[in-house]
Design a protein around this motif. Structure first.
Motif, PDB file in Angstrom:
ATOM      1  N   GLY A 158       0.848  -1.179   0.000  1.00  0.00           N
ATOM      2  CA  GLY A 158       0.000   0.000   0.000  1.00  0.00           C
ATOM      3  C   GLY A 158       0.882   1.227   0.000  1.00  0.00           C
ATOM      4  N   VAL A 159       0.280   2.398  -0.240  1.00  0.00           N
ATOM      5  CA  VAL A 159       1.052   3.630  -0.213  1.00  0.00           C
ATOM      6  C   VAL A 159       0.255   4.690   0.530  1.00  0.00           C
ATOM      7  N   SER A 160       0.915   5.325   1.480  1.00  0.00           N
ATOM      8  CA  SER A 160       0.303   6.413   2.233  1.00  0.00           C
ATOM      9  C   SER A 160       0.475   7.704   1.444  1.00  0.00           C
ATOM     10  N   ILE A 161      -0.623   8.429   1.235  1.00  0.00           N
ATOM     11  CA  ILE A 161      -0.574   9.630   0.403  1.00  0.00           C
ATOM     12  C   ILE A 161      -0.942  10.881   1.202  1.00  0.00           C
ATOM     13  N   ARG A 162      -0.722  10.830   2.499  1.00  0.00           N
ATOM     14  CA  ARG A 162      -1.046  11.981   3.354  1.00  0.00           C
ATOM     15  C   ARG A 162       0.006  13.092   3.208  1.00  0.00           C
ATOM     16  N   TYR A 163      -0.451  14.309   3.435  1.00  0.00           N
ATOM     17  CA  TYR A 163       0.423  15.486   3.363  1.00  0.00           C
ATOM     18  C   TYR A 163       1.115  15.548   1.992  1.00  0.00           C
ATOM     19  N   LEU A 164       2.354  16.019   2.000  1.00  0.00           N
ATOM     20  CA  LEU A 164       3.160  16.098   0.785  1.00  0.00           C
ATOM     21  C   LEU A 164       4.266  15.061   0.794  1.00  0.00           C
ATOM     22  N   GLY A 165       4.161  14.098   1.693  1.00  0.00           N
ATOM     23  CA  GLY A 165       5.181  13.090   1.870  1.00  0.00           C
ATOM     24  C   GLY A 165       5.538  12.984   3.339  1.00  0.00           C
ATOM     25  N   ALA A 171       8.188 -11.409   9.614  1.00  0.00           N
ATOM     26  CA  ALA A 171       7.964 -10.116  10.247  1.00  0.00           C
ATOM     27  C   ALA A 171       6.972  -9.264   9.468  1.00  0.00           C
ATOM     28  N   ALA A 172       6.588  -9.691   8.269  1.00  0.00           N
ATOM     29  CA  ALA A 172       5.716  -8.875   7.422  1.00  0.00           C
ATOM     30  C   ALA A 172       5.068  -9.724   6.340  1.00  0.00           C
ATOM     31  N   ASP A 173       3.868  -9.302   5.924  1.00  0.00           N
ATOM     32  CA  ASP A 173       3.211  -9.863   4.745  1.00  0.00           C
ATOM     33  C   ASP A 173       3.324  -8.912   3.561  1.00  0.00           C
ATOM     34  N   GLY A 174       3.851  -7.742   3.813  1.00  0.00           N
ATOM     35  CA  GLY A 174       4.005  -6.706   2.809  1.00  0.00           C
ATOM     36  C   GLY A 174       4.365  -5.419   3.521  1.00  0.00           C
ATOM     37  N   PHE A 175       4.179  -4.281   2.841  1.00  0.00           N
ATOM     38  CA  PHE A 175       4.641  -3.018   3.403  1.00  0.00           C
ATOM     39  C   PHE A 175       3.702  -1.882   3.010  1.00  0.00           C
ATOM     40  N   ASN A 176       3.609  -0.909   3.903  1.00  0.00           N
ATOM     41  CA  ASN A 176       2.912   0.333   3.603  1.00  0.00           C
ATOM     42  C   ASN A 176       3.963   1.380   3.285  1.00  0.00           C
ATOM     43  N   LEU A 177       4.048   1.771   2.025  1.00  0.00           N
ATOM     44  CA  LEU A 177       5.053   2.727   1.583  1.00  0.00           C
ATOM     45  C   LEU A 177       4.683   4.127   2.050  1.00  0.00           C
ATOM     46  N   CYS A 178       5.645   4.833   2.623  1.00  0.00           N
ATOM     47  CA  CYS A 178       5.448   6.200   3.109  1.00  0.00           C
ATOM     48  C   CYS A 178       6.473   7.094   2.429  1.00  0.00           C
ATOM     49  N   ALA A 200      -1.757   2.016 -11.607  1.00  0.00           N
ATOM     50  CA  ALA A 200      -1.018   1.520 -12.761  1.00  0.00           C
ATOM     51  C   ALA A 200       0.082   0.562 -12.343  1.00  0.00           C
ATOM     52  N   ALA A 201       0.635   0.769 -11.135  1.00  0.00           N
ATOM     53  CA  ALA A 201       1.662  -0.118 -10.594  1.00  0.00           C
ATOM     54  C   ALA A 201       1.069  -1.372  -9.964  1.00  0.00           C
ATOM     55  N   LYS A 202      -0.261  -1.438  -9.883  1.00  0.00           N
ATOM     56  CA  LYS A 202      -1.000  -2.575  -9.315  1.00  0.00           C
ATOM     57  C   LYS A 202      -0.799  -2.710  -7.798  1.00  0.00           C
ATOM     58  N   LEU A 203      -0.566  -1.570  -7.117  1.00  0.00           N
ATOM     59  CA  LEU A 203      -0.495  -1.610  -5.656  1.00  0.00           C
ATOM     60  C   LEU A 203      -1.862  -1.969  -5.084  1.00  0.00           C
TER      61      LEU A 203
END
Length: 448
Positions: free
Chosen positions: A10-17, A386-393, A48-51
């Motif tokens: 997943g990707v967090s899209i809060r703020y400007l980064g 330790a993880a099944d995936g990651f939340n990109l920030c 488009a990246a299929k996240l």
């Protein structure tokens, strides 16, 4: 290195980064966090990246403080859009990416949340997710008729009941209740509409919800708490958990602790995906990645940098920034103060270097390196349990997301670690978590 299962992203899209100085980057638009066009670009890039999903954390008060003086006016964690309104707009310009937003159980009512997220699930064709939080700051209490925040245990007690009420409301309609029989004039089968009639310590909710059962059965439930109460809510109900683990050992311990709790609720371990947060500075060479990291860190003004240490270490503004980190002065969070001091002593960090480390990812885990280095680390965490995936920030948006798509994603594809096409049309299908069974249908089948 190879792993048997696909990575969830997943990707967090809060703020400007997620970097404190993101808005000062030469290519950043400082006003983008209030522009729909900015978020459309992010959501469509992620799709488009299929996240798996885009994620909007949220707070309902200005939690950034002016400590030390001059910090507040330098922070971009101050102006943002209401997340559910934004995700509803994004649902119209995307078709596969999951749409997850935060809402507080302390300052909402269950019927509101059930109705709004069910609506988003319908509007998006089954892509909605609710991130469950209890809120933590006095700033939020002050916006809702309170001088002080609700007691910690009471917040979680309320949250546990809140979640169960919302789940109950989402079961109001059986999946085939709406028959739409024009010939007979019967719009729905009334035997398949159910009143919740909940009466608990914190809530009395009659129901039913005035929205039909959603494409996912119910929206995805996301949770991020690490407390005992939070872990139980996650084990019982969550489909995804975000964690803030900073090292592999603590991430493994958390993973095992949470997954081991699921059996008592009749759930399989893979019914829940654990996705630690991670902020990436990516370069084709390690030197390029380090240069990107340094460029942003150099844009952090001392007042802002010191504010990231204030609640943990006290006011350090009187000390030399390029001198050693002193003992904490009246820390509000003693455990974090001790961790910061240990880190500074272990790596011989100055005050400036310590606040730069924290400001780089709002206190989360940061990786600086080449695509190969980053994927090696991600695989290590998954192989270690330790993880099944990651939340990109991403540190800066959209640049950090673009870097991931252009450099890291091809490496993930080369190793066969991440999809090249979505598995289904709903977030639940793409995450690989089971469809919930309507409680009334299950009860009727059990009685047969």
């Amino acid at each position: 290195m190879t792993i048997a299962r696909q990575m969830r992203l997943g990707v967090s899209i809060r703020y400007l980064g997620y970097h404190a100085a993101a808005w000062r980057h030469p290519e950043a638009d400082p006003g983008a966090a209030s522009k729909l066009s900015h978020f459309i670009r992010l959501a469509q890039t992620a799709e488009a990246a299929k996240l798996d999903m885009v994620f909007l954390a949220d707070g309902i008060g200005l939690r950034t403080r002016d400590d030390p003086p001059g910090a507040l006016c330098r922070s971009h964690q101050t102006a943002e859009l209401e997340p559910l309104t934004l995700l509803s707009a994004l649902s119209a310009v995307t078709s596969r990416i999951g749409l997850v937003a935060t809402a507080s159980t302390t300052y909402n009512e269950p019927f509101h949340i059930a109705r709004k997220w069910a609506s988003l699930d319908h509007l998006s064709g089954g892509r909605a997710g609710w991130n469950i939080v209890t809120s933590w700051s006095e700033a939020e209490a002050w916006n809702f008729n309170r001088e002080q925040h609700m007691d910690y245990d009471l917040r979680y007690e309320r949250a546990a009941e809140f979640v169960e009420v919302v789940k109950g409301l989402w079961d109001s309609w059986e999946g085939d209740a709406l028959v739409h029989d024009k010939a007979s004039g019967i719009f729905f089968d009334q035997s398949k509409l159910h009143w919740l009639n909940h009466k608990g310590k914190h809530f009395q909710v009659r129901g039913p919800l005035t929205i039909a059962r959603t494409p996912q059965g119910r929206p995805i439930l996301v949770q991020a708490g690490a407390s005992e109460q939070g872990l139980e809510i996650a084990a019982q109900s969550a489909d995804v958990v975000y964690t803030g683990a900073l090292n592999l050992d603590s991430a493994k311990a958390y993973y095992v602790n949470l997954k081991d709790r699921m059996a008592k609720y009749g759930r399989a371990r893979d019914d829940l995906k654990i996705m630690p947060g991670i902020t990436l500075f990516i370069g084709q060479t390690e030197e390029e990645a380090q240069a990107k990291y340094k460029q942003l860190n150099d844009l952090v003004e001392p007042e802002l940098g010191l504010s990231y240490l204030y609640s943990q270490m006290g006011d350090l503004s009187a000390y030399p920034l390029d001198g050693p980190v002193p003992e904490p002065k009246d820390p509000r969070v003693r455990s974090m103060a001790a961790n910061n001091l240990a880190l500074a002593r272990r790596e011989n960090l100055t005050i400036r270097q310590l606040y730069s480390r924290i400001a780089a990812g709002f206190g989360g885990r940061v990786l600086v390196g080449t695509p190969e280095m980053i994927v090696d680390n991600m695989v290590e965490w998954m192989e270690a349990g330790a993880a099944d995936g990651f939340n990109l920030c991403p540190p800066v948006l959209p640049l950090g997301l673009d870097d991931f798509v252009e450099m890291v994603l091809p490496e993930l594809h080369r190793r066969g670690l991440f999809r090249t096409e979505y598995e289904g049309t709903t977030l639940r299908e793409n995450l690989g978590v089971p469809m919930p069974v309507n409680r009334y249908v299950a009860a009727a089948e059990a009685a047969e």
